[in-house]
Design an enzyme around this catalytic site. Structure first.
Site, short mmCIF file in Angstrom:
data_model
loop_
_atom_site.label_atom_id
_atom_site.label_comp_id
_atom_site.label_asym_id
_atom_site.label_seq_id
_atom_site.Cartn_x
_atom_site.Cartn_y
_atom_site.Cartn_z
N ASP A 1 -73.53 25.91 -121.01
CA ASP A 1 -74.85 25.64 -120.42
C ASP A 1 -75.61 26.95 -120.29
O ASP A 1 -75.02 28.05 -120.32
CB ASP A 1 -74.71 24.97 -119.06
CG ASP A 1 -73.99 25.83 -118.04
OD1 ASP A 1 -72.99 26.47 -118.40
OD2 ASP A 1 -74.44 25.88 -116.87
N GLU B 1 -71.84 26.04 -115.46
CA GLU B 1 -71.50 27.32 -114.85
C GLU B 1 -72.72 27.94 -114.19
O GLU B 1 -72.61 28.67 -113.19
CB GLU B 1 -70.93 28.28 -115.91
CG GLU B 1 -70.28 29.53 -115.34
CD GLU B 1 -71.24 30.68 -115.10
OE1 GLU B 1 -70.82 31.69 -114.50
OE2 GLU B 1 -72.42 30.61 -115.52
N GLU B 2 -73.90 27.66 -114.77
CA GLU B 2 -75.12 28.27 -114.25
C GLU B 2 -75.66 27.55 -113.00
O GLU B 2 -76.65 27.99 -112.44
CB GLU B 2 -76.21 28.30 -115.34
CG GLU B 2 -75.85 29.16 -116.54
CD GLU B 2 -75.87 30.66 -116.25
OE1 GLU B 2 -76.12 31.04 -115.10
OE2 GLU B 2 -75.61 31.42 -117.18
N HIS C 1 -80.42 35.90 -118.63
CA HIS C 1 -81.51 35.21 -117.92
C HIS C 1 -82.87 35.87 -118.15
O HIS C 1 -83.82 35.60 -117.41
CB HIS C 1 -81.26 35.14 -116.40
CG HIS C 1 -79.96 34.50 -116.03
ND1 HIS C 1 -79.63 34.14 -114.73
CD2 HIS C 1 -78.88 34.13 -116.77
CE1 HIS C 1 -78.42 33.60 -114.71
NE2 HIS C 1 -77.95 33.60 -115.94
#
Lengths: 349, 55
Positions: free
Chosen positions: A66, A121-122, A323
């Site tokens: 993800d 995970e995010e 990010h």
């Protein structure tokens, strides 16, 4: 015809996979792994799982598929592959798949490998890793996160998210009662002061309790005023999420708090055979090995305390690009990391 | 096998199956040391631990 390593990652990057929406990426990965002749499936948590090898110790390669939001046009430019997830962390998981394939094709596979492209995970849930934690008991584990091809991550800080919500009777702004946003700011300042007390004499960021104010909003309807905030806390070793939540609650007055995603810091020693395998492989490829402690949190925090086995995080890429709108992976580094990891896995017997 | 700790000068016993790049601990000073050679057995300070971002 099977894809080469770059085509494989480029195709994966073209599949959007926000947390909770990893289905298409998982289907792509399991299809490719089946083409290799591996046993591959999507598990109950949506993880893309591939298994190969029939004898030897069990090694789990746990990455995540993800990504955070933000559409970055996928392209190759000046030897770098751009795209959301190139670094965090489709690049590292693609490295896992390609290294395992390289290991198999060169006849050096002497362990049992489970590759897990994990979901969420995010997000604070870490759904995929929590599910995987209960399914396996590996002899060693490698987490797929960017460390750079010459370095190996040994530990991550812990985390606690605090959702703050205050409501109070509306009052004239010229009156004595502090406005709801002022009450929240006072709480934030008390929390900062508490963290500063904890951090006294601690120079390294890994040892500090670090707060970040991530969201603030306020309003009112003439009868009630409200203010809400989300605060992230990065925890050093020795600060347990539950105990910290109790202290934070004692600072919050009449506000309501909700806590989410609490997990303690986790650190693995550099004296494990697995860490030594990385040092050896990086040197063999002409690199200068180094170790990292990271200020963030990863799936290592979820599985490390439960599995209690040698564990590190490894993957190509510069985590300063995580990010960001400039996320990209140097393709030469990607290829090097594949070879290093294949050599590491060849030592797991 | 025996090697000398570069930090404190103590003698460090190494098992027969020791491999290069293994990281061992000096029993005297606690320093973490990398086996950089087996012939002769030689130790150096282990690669450093730095801090980094993410994830």
């Amino acid at each position: 015809m099977q894809m080469n390593a770059v085509e494989f990652l480029e195709t994966l990057l073209r599949i959007p996979s926000l947390s909770g929406q990893e289905g298409e990426a998982a289907a792509f990965l399991t299809a490719r792994m089946r083409e290799f002749g591996w046993y591959a499936f999507v598990d109950a948590a949506g993880n893309a799982v591939g298994q190969l090898g029939t004898t030897g110790p069990l090694v789990v390669l746990l990455g995540h598929i993800d990504t955070v939001p933000g559409m970055i046009p996928v392209r190759i430019q000046d030897g770098c592959l751009y795209g959301r997830g190139a670094v965090d962390a489709k690049g590292p998981f693609a490295t896992f798949v390609q290294a395992a394939r390289h290991l198999e094709l060169t006849g050096r596979l002497r362990c049992r490998l489970v590759l897990i492209g994990a979901t969420e995970e995010e997000s604070a849930s870490s759904r995929g890793a929590h599910y995987a934690r209960e399914q396996y008991a590996p002899a060693s584990c490698i987490i797929g996160e960017p460390s750079g091809w010459e370095r190996v991550t040994l530990g991550y800080k812990g985390r606690l998210l605090v959702h703050y919500h205050l409501e109070q009777d509306a009052a004239h702004s010229a009156g004595e009662q502090p406005a709801a946003p002022e009450v929240m700011v006072a709480f934030w300042r008390e929390l900062e002061a508490y963290c500063a007390t904890v951090n006294a004499g601690r120079d390294r960021l890994f040892e500090q309790l670090l707060p970040s104010l991530r969201h603030v909003a306020s309003g009112g309807d003439g009868m009630t005023d409200w203010c809400e905030a989300t605060i992230g806390l990065r925890l050093p070793e020795g600060v347990e999420p539950d105990a910290l939540a109790g202290h934070v609650a004692s600072l919050a007055g009449s506000a309501k708090l909700r806590f989410e995603g609490g997990c303690p810091a986790f650190r693995s020693p550099r004296t494990t055979p697995l860490a030594g395998s990385f040092v050896r492989a990086i040197r063999q490829h002409g690199g200068k090995p180094g170790f990292l402690h990271k200020t963030g949190t990863a799936d290592m925090n979820v599985v490390g305390p439960a599995w209690r086995c040698p564990i590190v995080a490894y993957g190509p890429g510069d985590s300063r690009l995580d990010h960001t709108p400039d996320e990209h992976l140097d393709l030469e580094e990607y290829q090097r990391a594949i070879l290093v990891l294949a050599d590491v896995l060849a030592q797991q017997v | 096998m025996e090697a000398i700790c570069p930090e404190c000068g103590a003698t460090v016993e190494l098992p027969a199956d020791t491999m290069t790049s293994e990281i061992v601990v000096c029993p005297e000073c606690g320093a973490e040391l990398e086996v950089i050679s087996l012939d002769p057995p030689t130790l150096a300070l282990a690669p450093e631990v730095e801090e980094d971002w993410g994830e």
